[in-house]
Design a protein around this motif. Sequence first.
Motif, PDB file in Angstrom:
ATOM      1  N   SER A 100       0.812  -1.221   0.000  1.00  0.00           N
ATOM      2  CA  SER A 100       0.000   0.000   0.000  1.00  0.00           C
ATOM      3  C   SER A 100       0.844   1.270   0.000  1.00  0.00           C
ATOM      4  N   THR A 103       3.941   3.463  -3.854  1.00  0.00           N
ATOM      5  CA  THR A 103       4.035   4.665  -4.682  1.00  0.00           C
ATOM      6  C   THR A 103       5.007   5.636  -4.031  1.00  0.00           C
ATOM      7  N   SER A 123       0.422   7.116   0.673  1.00  0.00           N
ATOM      8  CA  SER A 123      -0.531   6.048   0.940  1.00  0.00           C
ATOM      9  C   SER A 123      -1.365   5.799  -0.308  1.00  0.00           C
ATOM     10  N   SER A 124      -2.026   4.660  -0.341  1.00  0.00           N
ATOM     11  CA  SER A 124      -2.733   4.256  -1.553  1.00  0.00           C
ATOM     12  C   SER A 124      -3.837   5.227  -1.937  1.00  0.00           C
ATOM     13  N   ASN A 125      -4.376   5.960  -0.962  1.00  0.00           N
ATOM     14  CA  ASN A 125      -5.442   6.909  -1.286  1.00  0.00           C
ATOM     15  C   ASN A 125      -4.975   8.360  -1.212  1.00  0.00           C
TER      16      ASN A 125
END
Length: 390
Positions: A100, A103, A123-125
């Motif tokens: 997660s 990136t 973070s993924s979001n």
Amino acid sequence: MLFLLTLITLVSFVIADPTPALGSLKVRPTTVYRPRSQDAFHRARWRSLHLEESEPLEWVPHDILGPDVEDPHTLAQLARMSGNAYALPGNKNWYEIDHSWNTSFPFGYEDSENGFRGHVFMSSNNSTVILSIKGTTLQGPTSKQDKYNDNLLFSCCCARVDFSWVFRKVCDCYRNSWRCDNTCLSKALIEDSLFYSVGVKLVNDLFFLYPTANLWLVGHSLGGALAALLGTTFGLPAVAFESPGEHLAAQRLHLPIPPAHGPLGPFLPAVTHVYHNADPIPQGACTGIGSVCAQGGYALETRCHLGKSIIFDTVNKLGWKVDVRKHVIRDVITKVLEAEGVEWEEGRRVPLARADPDCVDCFKWEFGEFPGGKENSFGNASISTNINLH
């Protein structure tokens, strides 16, 4: 500017999700204190630095989500991110992290001699951004700048250990008889080329790009100390691994800090230092002309830290000897933070974070206003060693 333009391009492909989800990293509510405005903060700092005048600041508490520093997996992941600041993805010294957080964007690597390097993890979001700052590289294109920042930030007075260091000092603030000029030291620390000043600009860029995200700072060694200083400047959570003491540098940088006791109650910066007691560097014990640090041209003399410290007792629990080679981030990750079956304190997998309000740095030095009598500047010589710090 190149970093900012690169991130603007990359951010256009990432859509922020309003729901915070940090994968396997645990978070906890954290209160940080920030000035009413950054303009007021920098104005107060400027007046303190240049006019020796204090200016009252209005400090505002902010409740945010910070890292849960009592969770061993969270600490280990942040340490892995700190280790990754030394490398690029695909390199053999790149540490795998939770999916997660895969990136990330590098900064500073576009210039082969730019010592201020690292990665921005997201973070993924896109709800949390972690700035990971590289520490010292002993042999490489950034080594000269790394050493200069180390010796300026963590020495008592211009990296002057004894007469033999006259060619290694980094500023002209030593007077004589263990006296050092405070104004001279403060001016030396605000040069635009120093890593702290570069970091301030980078954090401002991240605020511009991610105005609603939580921003955390992490780093190892020099990188951890810079994370702590920047976290204190902006009121951000910071986790530093095996870092030299940066409290004295914060004073010399004239960083305004809310009073320890006042209308807002007791205050400590949201800074957590993580280190073990077999590493002499965060304890200010790698000193003296016979030490490995001094022989390598480093004056890492300070031991007092901002915030609180989590200290792992590897000397008694693991039988380690005090050795500067235990400073490496790999040992911290694999042999301390990810160690299985070790109860570091009774009933705890992570030692309790504690402050040390009575800590004193450089007790044998006299600091004050000692104008005149400046020495000539001889630069900073380099001596290579075979110790790898990352």
